[in-house]
Design a protein around this motif. Sequence first.
Motif, mmCIF file in Angstrom:
data_model
loop_
_atom_site.group_PDB
_atom_site.id
_atom_site.type_symbol
_atom_site.label_atom_id
_atom_site.label_comp_id
_atom_site.label_asym_id
_atom_site.label_seq_id
_atom_site.Cartn_x
_atom_site.Cartn_y
_atom_site.Cartn_z
ATOM 1 N N SER A 162 0.839 -1.207 0.000
ATOM 2 C CA SER A 162 0.000 0.000 0.000
ATOM 3 C C SER A 162 0.878 1.263 0.000
ATOM 4 C CB SER A 162 -0.962 -0.010 1.199
ATOM 5 O OG SER A 162 -0.273 0.241 2.412
ATOM 6 N N LEU A 163 2.002 1.192 0.699
ATOM 7 C CA LEU A 163 2.916 2.349 0.686
ATOM 8 C C LEU A 163 3.542 2.533 -0.691
ATOM 9 C CD1 LEU A 163 4.837 1.944 4.078
ATOM 10 C CD2 LEU A 163 2.855 3.392 3.602
ATOM 11 N N MET A 164 3.866 1.391 -1.318
ATOM 12 C CA MET A 164 4.478 1.455 -2.649
ATOM 13 C C MET A 164 3.478 2.022 -3.659
ATOM 14 S SD MET A 164 6.611 -1.640 -4.287
ATOM 15 C CE MET A 164 7.650 -1.464 -5.708
ATOM 16 N N LEU A 165 2.224 1.600 -3.534
ATOM 17 C CA LEU A 165 1.194 2.152 -4.425
ATOM 18 C C LEU A 165 1.116 3.673 -4.270
ATOM 19 C CD1 LEU A 165 -1.749 -0.407 -4.118
ATOM 20 C CD2 LEU A 165 -0.699 0.346 -6.262
ATOM 21 N N GLU A 166 1.134 4.121 -3.024
ATOM 22 C CA GLU A 166 1.049 5.575 -2.794
ATOM 23 C C GLU A 166 2.283 6.325 -3.295
ATOM 24 O OE1 GLU A 166 0.121 5.636 1.474
ATOM 25 O OE2 GLU A 166 -1.637 6.806 0.890
ATOM 26 N N GLU A 167 3.439 5.642 -3.277
ATOM 27 C CA GLU A 167 4.641 6.302 -3.803
ATOM 28 C C GLU A 167 4.457 6.621 -5.289
ATOM 29 O OE1 GLU A 167 8.521 4.580 -1.456
ATOM 30 O OE2 GLU A 167 7.383 3.160 -2.626
ATOM 31 N N VAL A 168 3.762 5.723 -5.980
ATOM 32 C CA VAL A 168 3.629 5.869 -7.430
ATOM 33 C C VAL A 168 2.333 6.600 -7.814
ATOM 34 C CG1 VAL A 168 3.701 4.591 -9.599
ATOM 35 C CG2 VAL A 168 4.923 3.710 -7.638
ATOM 36 N N PHE A 169 1.271 6.329 -7.039
ATOM 37 C CA PHE A 169 -0.040 6.964 -7.303
ATOM 38 C C PHE A 169 -0.504 7.611 -5.987
ATOM 39 C CE2 PHE A 169 0.022 2.673 -9.375
ATOM 40 C CZ PHE A 169 0.289 3.095 -10.669
ATOM 41 N N PRO A 170 -0.076 8.841 -5.704
ATOM 42 C CA PRO A 170 -0.268 9.417 -4.368
ATOM 43 C C PRO A 170 -1.700 9.414 -3.829
ATOM 44 C CG PRO A 170 1.257 10.745 -5.632
ATOM 45 C CD PRO A 170 0.720 9.712 -6.577
ATOM 46 N N THR A 171 -2.721 9.496 -4.719
ATOM 47 C CA THR A 171 -4.095 9.587 -4.178
ATOM 48 C C THR A 171 -4.867 8.276 -4.294
ATOM 49 O OG1 THR A 171 -4.934 10.334 -6.316
ATOM 50 C CG2 THR A 171 -4.255 12.053 -4.758
ATOM 51 N N ILE A 172 -4.188 7.186 -4.621
ATOM 52 C CA ILE A 172 -4.910 5.949 -4.963
ATOM 53 C C ILE A 172 -5.771 5.406 -3.817
ATOM 54 C CG2 ILE A 172 -2.994 4.371 -4.420
ATOM 55 C CD1 ILE A 172 -3.927 2.798 -7.001
ATOM 56 N N LEU A 173 -5.410 5.704 -2.592
ATOM 57 C CA LEU A 173 -6.172 5.132 -1.473
ATOM 58 C C LEU A 173 -7.318 6.023 -1.012
ATOM 59 C CD1 LEU A 173 -3.261 3.611 0.669
ATOM 60 C CD2 LEU A 173 -4.674 2.496 -1.057
ATOM 61 N N SER A 174 -7.550 7.132 -1.734
ATOM 62 C CA SER A 174 -8.538 8.096 -1.228
ATOM 63 C C SER A 174 -9.943 7.501 -1.133
ATOM 64 C CB SER A 174 -8.548 9.364 -2.080
ATOM 65 O OG SER A 174 -8.804 9.003 -3.406
ATOM 66 N N SER A 175 -10.261 6.517 -1.984
ATOM 67 C CA SER A 175 -11.609 5.938 -1.897
ATOM 68 C C SER A 175 -11.614 4.603 -1.138
ATOM 69 C CB SER A 175 -12.190 5.766 -3.307
ATOM 70 O OG SER A 175 -11.250 5.099 -4.118
ATOM 71 N N PHE A 176 -10.571 4.368 -0.334
ATOM 72 C CA PHE A 176 -10.493 3.117 0.432
ATOM 73 C C PHE A 176 -10.249 3.432 1.921
ATOM 74 C CE2 PHE A 176 -9.174 2.073 -3.932
ATOM 75 C CZ PHE A 176 -10.046 1.039 -4.219
ATOM 76 N N PRO A 177 -11.310 3.848 2.629
ATOM 77 C CA PRO A 177 -11.128 4.289 4.025
ATOM 78 C C PRO A 177 -10.627 3.181 4.961
ATOM 79 C CG PRO A 177 -13.465 4.175 3.428
ATOM 80 C CD PRO A 177 -12.703 4.011 2.164
ATOM 81 N N ASN A 178 -11.040 1.954 4.735
ATOM 82 C CA ASN A 178 -10.579 0.886 5.645
ATOM 83 C C ASN A 178 -9.078 0.638 5.481
ATOM 84 O OD1 ASN A 178 -13.211 0.551 6.466
ATOM 85 N ND2 ASN A 178 -13.635 -1.063 4.952
#
Length: 223
Positions: A162-178
């Motif tokens: 999840s950290l690696m995803l955010e490194e590449v796509f900074p806002t990718i977790l915005s729709s995944f609150p859990n």
Amino acid sequence: MSGKVVLYYFDGRGKMESIRWLLAVAGVEFEEVFLTTRAQYEKLVNDGALLFHQVPMVEMDGMKLVQSKAIMNYIAGKYNLYGKDPKERVMIDMYAEAARDIMDMISMVLFTSPDNKKDELEKVQVKAKVRTLPAFEKALGASQFLVGNQLSCADVNFFEASLMLEEVFPTILSSFPNIQAFQKRMKAIPAISKFLQPGSQRKPLPDDALRKTAKEPTSLTLT
Ligand SMILES: N[C@@H](CCC(=O)N[C@@H](CS)C(=O)NCC(=O)O)C(=O)O
């Protein structure tokens, strides 16, 4: 062989980074030998240290361990990060593999030529958003851990992914609150908080210098 845990790999993430993460979370101190020349690798092969002539290799408990998944499973089993029974273990493996799929896809794209990189990254982003993250989001809505009622290597692998995803796509977790709440809980674990500090043994995303080294004819394939 001393009682120290020693990691043999490149000075980069590759197939060793998830092993570093698991050791860090398990509170195991380790040393690293970074391979920078083909000669170092050939010496390990000639000494019989690499069962299949490949790294990562981890010296641990009097053994020279190879094959990254086997190494991770050994660490997870030894340090109580591998569930309580076969049913939990298979679920842990399923989530851990999905987390590794994400990290492998990102690593592959980072090593592709700059011309294709943007399109390839977009494909990874879509796959992660549509296939992978919703499954993790659902699991983390039902429980604070991915499997069972305690921390497992699946949580550690997914946190890393999840950290690696955010490194590449900074806002990718915005729709995944859990998943965001999960990240917050994981960051509060002292061993993880320590590993996230600058100067720890955690490695950065591959930079241009590492990509160049990995492509030199004398070097090993870095994935
Ligand atoms: N299945 C192995 C693959 C290991 C692997 O491909 N290692 C590469 C470096 S990332 C290597 O040692 N390449 C040298 C070679 O195969 O000649 C694992 O997961 O550990």
